[in-house]
Design a protein around this motif. Structure first.
Motif, short mmCIF file in Angstrom:
data_model
loop_
_atom_site.label_atom_id
_atom_site.label_comp_id
_atom_site.label_asym_id
_atom_site.label_seq_id
_atom_site.Cartn_x
_atom_site.Cartn_y
_atom_site.Cartn_z
N ARG A 179 12.38 37.04 22.05
CA ARG A 179 12.33 36.11 23.18
C ARG A 179 12.70 34.73 22.34
O ARG A 179 12.94 33.69 22.80
CB ARG A 179 11.09 35.95 23.87
N ARG A 208 18.92 23.45 35.60
CA ARG A 208 17.54 23.66 34.85
C ARG A 208 18.00 23.18 33.11
O ARG A 208 17.37 23.38 32.40
CB ARG A 208 17.02 24.95 34.88
N TYR A 238 11.91 32.37 25.22
CA TYR A 238 10.51 31.73 25.22
C TYR A 238 10.40 30.53 26.07
O TYR A 238 9.33 29.99 26.39
CB TYR A 238 10.21 31.52 23.79
N GLU A 239 11.50 29.93 26.31
CA GLU A 239 11.62 28.31 27.04
C GLU A 239 11.24 28.73 28.62
O GLU A 239 12.01 29.61 29.16
CB GLU A 239 12.80 27.60 26.76
N GLU A 240 10.40 28.00 29.05
CA GLU A 240 10.28 27.75 30.64
C GLU A 240 11.36 27.62 31.42
O GLU A 240 11.68 28.23 32.44
CB GLU A 240 9.17 26.61 30.88
N ARG A 241 12.44 26.87 30.82
CA ARG A 241 13.69 26.36 31.65
C ARG A 241 14.56 27.71 31.88
O ARG A 241 15.08 28.17 32.74
CB ARG A 241 14.62 25.26 31.09
N THR A 242 14.46 28.68 30.60
CA THR A 242 15.11 29.99 30.71
C THR A 242 14.72 30.74 31.91
O THR A 242 15.31 31.56 32.49
CB THR A 242 15.34 30.48 29.45
N GLU A 243 13.44 30.96 31.82
CA GLU A 243 12.65 31.81 33.01
C GLU A 243 13.05 31.41 34.28
O GLU A 243 13.09 32.24 35.00
CB GLU A 243 11.05 31.79 32.53
N ARG A 244 12.97 30.13 34.38
CA ARG A 244 13.37 29.68 35.73
C ARG A 244 14.64 29.84 36.07
O ARG A 244 15.26 30.17 37.26
CB ARG A 244 12.92 27.93 35.70
#
Length: 272
Positions: A179, A208, A238-244
């Motif tokens: 990640r 995003r 690992y980044e929140e923007r990637t998950e979103r």
């Protein structure tokens, strides 16, 4: 650590693999490399994925979409082509189709009357030139000293662009997917086709603040006109923007669509 890549010895893939592994084994196709990693025969695979002149290596894209592997690292290396032959009186230039294309302007200018033949790899072309004095090869100039001392370097740096470089992806078992890293690669199969579909997929990243470094469509193999998308972007899993962003992509695709996350990784520039 042992890596497997396109052979035989002397290919540009071989030179890139030596930057990441102590021992290098060979296969004749990218699909066979992916299978060797999946089966546990080798720790790592090294596959060419994109050239700065000729673009993507479609064989690699298709194999990565079909195989359950992880991308662990990216290696970028400059490509220096030389014309190798036993004498200047050759009649045929044999090399990989990408190498022939990358040297098209040189060949048309200097040897317009010489035939060209695509072979499985640059190293296969070098082998042909070693066996037959009517054949010239295109390959790294070091081949003339390392693997084919019978050949002379007739011309160096014959690639059409001095910035010629190739991206290689280092792959490993799926359970080693990371990640962490500055880049991420995914494959998206929407299982749908309607006006605005691609825009919706791209907006999932743009909204995003995730920058896309490459988007390429390839036939899905399911039916004519049905495509999947290879997407590289500059952010880690690992980044929140990637998950979103990936969650938004999954909301767009149809029920039988899918997203294959190949992993996050960093880029290393090497002189092979």
């Amino acid at each position: 650590m042992q890596a497997v890549t396109l052979g035989p010895a002397g290919t540009y893939s071989h030179r890139a693999a030596r930057a990441v592994a102590d021992e290098v084994a060979f296969r004749e196709s990218v699909g066979a490399i992916v299978d060797a990693v999946i089966d546990g025969d080798h720790d790592r695979g090294v596959v060419p994925v994109e050239n700065s002149i000729e673009g993507s290596v479609t064989e690699s894209l298709d194999a990565l979409a079909d195989g359950n592997v992880a991308v662990l690292r990216e290696v970028v290396t400059p490509i220096r082509h030389a014309l190798l032959a036993q004498s200047p009186d050759f009649q045929l230039v044999a090399s990989h189709s990408q190498a022939l294309a990358q040297c098209r302007e040189f060949l048309e200018r200097e040897y317009p009357d010489r035939r060209r033949e695509a072979v499985a790899s640059t190293a296969r072309g070098v082998a042909r030139a070693r066996e037959d004095d009517s054949v010239a090869a295109i390959g790294h100039p070091a081949n003339a000293t390392e693997t084919a001392p019978e050949l002379d370097v007739l011309a160096e740096d014959i690639q059409d662009r001095s910035s010629n470089a190739t991206r290689f992806l280092v792959i490993g078992p799926e359970d080693q997917r990371s990640r962490a890293g500055g880049k991420t690669s995914v494959v998206v199969y929407p299982a749908a086709n309607y006006p605005g579909l691609l825009l919706e997929l791209l907006e999932a990243f743009a909204e995003r603040d995730v920058n896309l470094s490459r988007v390429e469509s390839r036939p899905s193999g399911e039916r004519l006109g049905d495509y999947l998308f290879h997407v590289d972007f500059e952010a880690g899993l690992y980044e929140e923007r990637t998950e979103r962003a990936l969650a938004a992509v999954r909301d767009v695709i149809a029920d039988d669509g899918w997203v294959r996350v190949l992993g996050s990784y960093d880029t290393e520039h090497v002189v092979a």
